[in-house]
Design a protein around this motif. Structure first.
Motif, PDB file in Angstrom:
ATOM      1  N   PHE A   1      40.814  45.969  37.542  1.00 38.78           N
ATOM      2  CA  PHE A   1      39.770  45.572  38.493  1.00 38.78           C
ATOM      3  C   PHE A   1      38.626  44.865  37.767  1.00 38.78           C
ATOM      4  CE2 PHE A   1      35.769  46.429  40.676  1.00 38.78           C
ATOM      5  CZ  PHE A   1      36.042  45.941  41.941  1.00 38.78           C
ATOM      6  N   LEU A   2      38.217  45.408  36.606  1.00 37.09           N
ATOM      7  CA  LEU A   2      37.133  44.792  35.849  1.00 37.09           C
ATOM      8  C   LEU A   2      37.531  43.412  35.334  1.00 37.09           C
ATOM      9  CD1 LEU A   2      35.816  47.880  33.832  1.00 37.09           C
ATOM     10  CD2 LEU A   2      34.734  46.758  35.781  1.00 37.09           C
ATOM     11  N   MET A   3      38.782  43.272  34.878  1.00 37.73           N
ATOM     12  CA  MET A   3      39.241  41.974  34.397  1.00 37.73           C
ATOM     13  C   MET A   3      39.265  40.944  35.534  1.00 37.73           C
ATOM     14  SD  MET A   3      39.733  42.008  31.159  1.00 37.73           S
ATOM     15  CE  MET A   3      40.719  40.528  30.988  1.00 37.73           C
ATOM     16  N   GLU A   4      39.773  41.338  36.688  1.00 38.53           N
ATOM     17  CA  GLU A   4      39.802  40.419  37.828  1.00 38.53           C
ATOM     18  C   GLU A   4      38.386  40.050  38.274  1.00 38.53           C
ATOM     19  OE1 GLU A   4      42.050  42.342  40.822  1.00 38.53           O
ATOM     20  OE2 GLU A   4      43.980  42.165  39.769  1.00 38.53           O
ATOM     21  N   ALA A   5      37.518  41.039  38.283  1.00 38.97           N
ATOM     22  CA  ALA A   5      36.125  40.753  38.650  1.00 38.97           C
ATOM     23  C   ALA A   5      35.488  39.812  37.638  1.00 38.97           C
ATOM     24  CB  ALA A   5      35.342  42.058  38.741  1.00 38.97           C
ATOM     25  N   ASN A   6      35.800  40.013  36.344  1.00 38.42           N
ATOM     26  CA  ASN A   6      35.252  39.146  35.313  1.00 38.42           C
ATOM     27  C   ASN A   6      35.771  37.715  35.478  1.00 38.42           C
ATOM     28  OD1 ASN A   6      33.784  38.759  32.709  1.00 38.42           O
ATOM     29  ND2 ASN A   6      35.847  38.279  31.977  1.00 38.42           N
ATOM     30  N   ILE A   7      37.051  37.580  35.822  1.00 38.56           N
ATOM     31  CA  ILE A   7      37.625  36.248  36.037  1.00 38.56           C
ATOM     32  C   ILE A   7      36.974  35.570  37.232  1.00 38.56           C
ATOM     33  CG2 ILE A   7      39.727  35.012  36.705  1.00 38.56           C
ATOM     34  CD1 ILE A   7      41.298  37.100  35.065  1.00 38.56           C
ATOM     35  N   ARG A   8      36.783  36.330  38.312  1.00 35.17           N
ATOM     36  CA  ARG A   8      36.134  35.762  39.492  1.00 35.17           C
ATOM     37  C   ARG A   8      34.710  35.322  39.172  1.00 35.17           C
ATOM     38  NH1 ARG A   8      38.628  40.184  42.072  1.00 35.17           N
ATOM     39  NH2 ARG A   8      36.640  41.296  42.109  1.00 35.17           N
ATOM     40  N   LEU A   9      34.014  36.158  38.430  1.00 37.91           N
ATOM     41  CA  LEU A   9      32.647  35.803  38.057  1.00 37.91           C
ATOM     42  C   LEU A   9      32.621  34.576  37.152  1.00 37.91           C
ATOM     43  CD1 LEU A   9      31.075  39.332  37.392  1.00 37.91           C
ATOM     44  CD2 LEU A   9      30.617  37.813  39.312  1.00 37.91           C
ATOM     45  N   SER A  10      33.583  34.501  36.213  1.00 41.35           N
ATOM     46  CA  SER A  10      33.645  33.332  35.320  1.00 41.35           C
ATOM     47  C   SER A  10      33.911  32.063  36.114  1.00 41.35           C
ATOM     48  CB  SER A  10      34.724  33.539  34.254  1.00 41.35           C
ATOM     49  OG  SER A  10      34.446  34.676  33.456  1.00 41.35           O
TER      50      SER A  10
END
Length: 257
Positions: free
Chosen positions: A126-135
Motif C-alpha cells: 500500500f505504501l509503495m503504491e501510494a508513493n508511486i501515485r504521489l510521484s
C-alpha cells in the motif's frame, strides 16, 4: 453502498517503537492493520461495536467513524497515542482528543494477526503504491507548473512588446502634434508682428482701407445723383418759357383779324 477509504499512518506512540497503522474506513465500520515490521495485529470494528461506542459518547455513527479516521489517518498534534500490551499478545491502541475543554480517550483492542508477514507485506505494498501515485502526481504538477511558467513568460513578453509599441505610437503622435502646434504658433506670431508693425508705421490694415474706399465711393455716387436731379429742373423751366412765348404770338394773330 458504503464508500471505502484507505489511510496509512506512521505512528510514534508515547512509549514503544514506531508502528504503521493501515485503516480501511466505511460509513459505519472500519478495519485496522498494524505492524512494527516483525509482528502484526488486526482490529475489525463491526457495525454493532461502532454503534455501541458511538452511543456511549452520544455521537452519530458516521461522526464517530470520521473522528476516528481523522486521528488514525494523520497523527494529530497534541494528541497522546499509545500502543500498550493488553495480555495474551493483544495490544490496545488509544489516542486522546479535546472536546469542549475536556480531554477524552478512545481505545480499541487489537488481536495478533494469524499471518504477520501477509499483513506487513500488504502495508508495504500500500505504501509503495501510494508513493508511486504521489510521484506521478508530483510529475504531473511539475509539468503543469512548467507549462504555466512558459505561458506566463510568453504573456509577459507579449505585454512588454505591446507596451513598447504603445509608447512608440504615443511618441510619434506627440511629435506630430507638437509639429502642428509649433507651426500654428509661428503663424500666430507672424500675424501679431505684422499688426504691430502696421500700428507702428501708421498704416491701416487692409480691411480698414477697404472700408474707407467704400465710403468715398458712396459719397461720390451721392453727388452724381444730386447733379442728375438738378438737370431735369432746368429743363422744366425752359419749357415753361417756351409756353409763355408762344402765347403772345397767338394773340397777335387774333388782333390782325
Amino acid at each position: 453502498m458504503d464508500s471505502t477509504r484507505h489511510t496509512c499512518l506512521k505512528l510514534q506512540p508515547q512509549q514503544g517503537e514506531t508502528i504503521f497503522a493501515k485503516g480501511t474506513w466505511f460509513d459505519a465500520r472500519f478495519d485496522l492493520s498494524i505492524t512494527d515490521g516483525l509482528h502484526a495485529w488486526i482490529c475489525h470494528a463491526s457495525e454493532e461495536e461502532v454503534r455501541e461506542r458511538a452511543a456511549q459518547w452520544d455521537q452519530p455513527v458516521l461522526e464517530y467513524v470520521e473522528l476516528a479516521e481523522r486521528y488514525l489517518g494523520f497523527q494529530q498534534p497534541g494528541s497522546v497515542y499509545r500502543f500498550a500490551d493488553a495480555g495474551d499478545g493483544h495490544k490496545r491502541l488509544s489516542w486522546t482528543f479535546e472536546k469542549e475543554g475536556t480531554t477524552l480517550e478512545w481505545r480499541w483492542k487489537c488481536q495478533p494477526s494469524p499471518d504477520s508477514k501477509e499483513i506487513t507485506a500488504g502495508i508495504l505494498d500500500f505504501l509503495m503504491e501510494a508513493n508511486i501515485r504521489l510521484s506521478e502526481e508530483v510529475v504531473r504538477k511539475t509539468q503543469s507548473f512548467e507549462r504555466l511558467k512558459v505561458e506566463a513568460e510568453q504573456c509577459i513578453a507579449q505585454s512588454e512588446k505591446i507596451n513598447d509599441e504603445k509608447v512608440e505610437f504615443e511618441n510619434a503622435i506627440y511629435a506630430k502634434f507638437l509639429g502642428v502646434l509649433n507651426s500654428k504658433k509661428g503663424k500666430l506670431r507672424e500675424l501679431r508682428d505684422q499688426i504691430s508693425n502696421q500700428k507702428a508705421t501708421g498704416k491701416l490694415p487692409a480691411e480698414e482701407e477697404e472700408d474707407s474706399t467704400d465710403k468715398t465711393e458712396s459719397f461720390e455716387n451721392g453727388s452724381d445723383d444730386e447733379k442728375s436731379g438738378e438737370e431735369p429742373a432746368k429743363n422744366v423751366t425752359g419749357t415753361s418759357k417756351d409756353v409763355v412765348m408762344s402765347k403772345p404770338r397767338g394773340r397777335k394773330r387774333i388782333t390782325r383779324i
